[in-house]
Design a protein around this motif. Sequence first.
Motif, short mmCIF file in Angstrom:
data_model
loop_
_atom_site.label_atom_id
_atom_site.label_comp_id
_atom_site.label_asym_id
_atom_site.label_seq_id
_atom_site.Cartn_x
_atom_site.Cartn_y
_atom_site.Cartn_z
N GLY A 1 9.18 91.83 15.03
CA GLY A 1 9.75 93.14 15.32
C GLY A 1 11.14 93.33 14.76
N PHE A 2 11.69 92.33 14.11
CA PHE A 2 12.99 92.47 13.46
C PHE A 2 12.80 93.06 12.07
N SER A 3 13.76 93.84 11.62
CA SER A 3 13.70 94.37 10.26
C SER A 3 14.09 93.27 9.27
N LEU A 4 13.77 93.50 7.99
CA LEU A 4 14.18 92.55 6.96
C LEU A 4 15.70 92.40 6.92
N ASP A 5 16.40 93.51 7.08
CA ASP A 5 17.87 93.46 7.09
C ASP A 5 18.37 92.59 8.24
N THR A 6 17.76 92.72 9.40
CA THR A 6 18.17 91.91 10.55
C THR A 6 17.89 90.44 10.30
N LEU A 7 16.74 90.12 9.73
CA LEU A 7 16.42 88.72 9.42
C LEU A 7 17.46 88.13 8.48
N ARG A 8 17.83 88.87 7.45
CA ARG A 8 18.84 88.37 6.51
C ARG A 8 20.20 88.25 7.20
N TYR A 9 20.55 89.22 8.03
CA TYR A 9 21.81 89.19 8.77
C TYR A 9 21.86 87.97 9.70
N TYR A 10 20.78 87.74 10.43
CA TYR A 10 20.75 86.59 11.35
C TYR A 10 20.89 85.28 10.59
N GLU A 11 20.32 85.22 9.41
CA GLU A 11 20.47 84.01 8.59
C GLU A 11 21.92 83.88 8.12
N ARG A 12 22.50 84.97 7.68
CA ARG A 12 23.86 84.96 7.16
C ARG A 12 24.88 84.55 8.22
N ILE A 13 24.70 85.00 9.47
CA ILE A 13 25.68 84.68 10.52
C ILE A 13 25.35 83.40 11.27
N GLY A 14 24.27 82.74 10.89
CA GLY A 14 23.96 81.45 11.48
C GLY A 14 23.09 81.48 12.73
N LEU A 15 22.50 82.62 13.04
CA LEU A 15 21.58 82.64 14.18
C LEU A 15 20.28 81.92 13.86
N ILE A 16 19.90 81.95 12.60
CA ILE A 16 18.76 81.15 12.17
C ILE A 16 19.23 80.26 11.02
N ASP A 17 18.60 79.11 10.93
CA ASP A 17 18.93 78.19 9.85
C ASP A 17 18.52 78.81 8.52
N PRO A 18 19.12 78.34 7.43
CA PRO A 18 18.69 78.84 6.11
C PRO A 18 17.17 78.72 5.96
N VAL A 19 16.57 79.80 5.51
CA VAL A 19 15.12 79.87 5.42
C VAL A 19 14.66 79.28 4.09
#
Length: 122
Positions: A16-34
């Motif tokens: 349910g997250f947008s692509l922009d949110t997924l990239r943002y979460y990766e950029r700020i460290g909420l998710i590990d580099p994909v």
Amino acid sequence: MSSGIHSPGRTVELTGFSLDTLRYYERIGLIDPVHRAVGGQRRYSEEDVEWLGILRCLRDTGMPIAQMREYAEQARGGDETVADRLALLEEHDQSVAEQIELLERQRAKLREKIAFYRASLG
């Protein structure tokens, strides 16, 4: 593609997250580099999707991004941070309970007003 690896589009559908949110979460460290495919397209694992589900829960219950980042950092710390993660989640749970109580009180007021208007109609 195996069932354990998901395209960005499929990950959007699953989380349910947008692509922009997924990239943002990766950029700020909420998710590990994909992991990325040979062509550079992101590929999300089942573990990534599961973690995003946790983040979805935290976000949907109103946890601020800063606290989400703290939780993510603690989760990367392994077993040594379990007590800290527990404390953070318990604190958030208390905040959610308070929000629910407030919403229930406000809903009661709203229902009183609805009943008033229904009675005035007839």
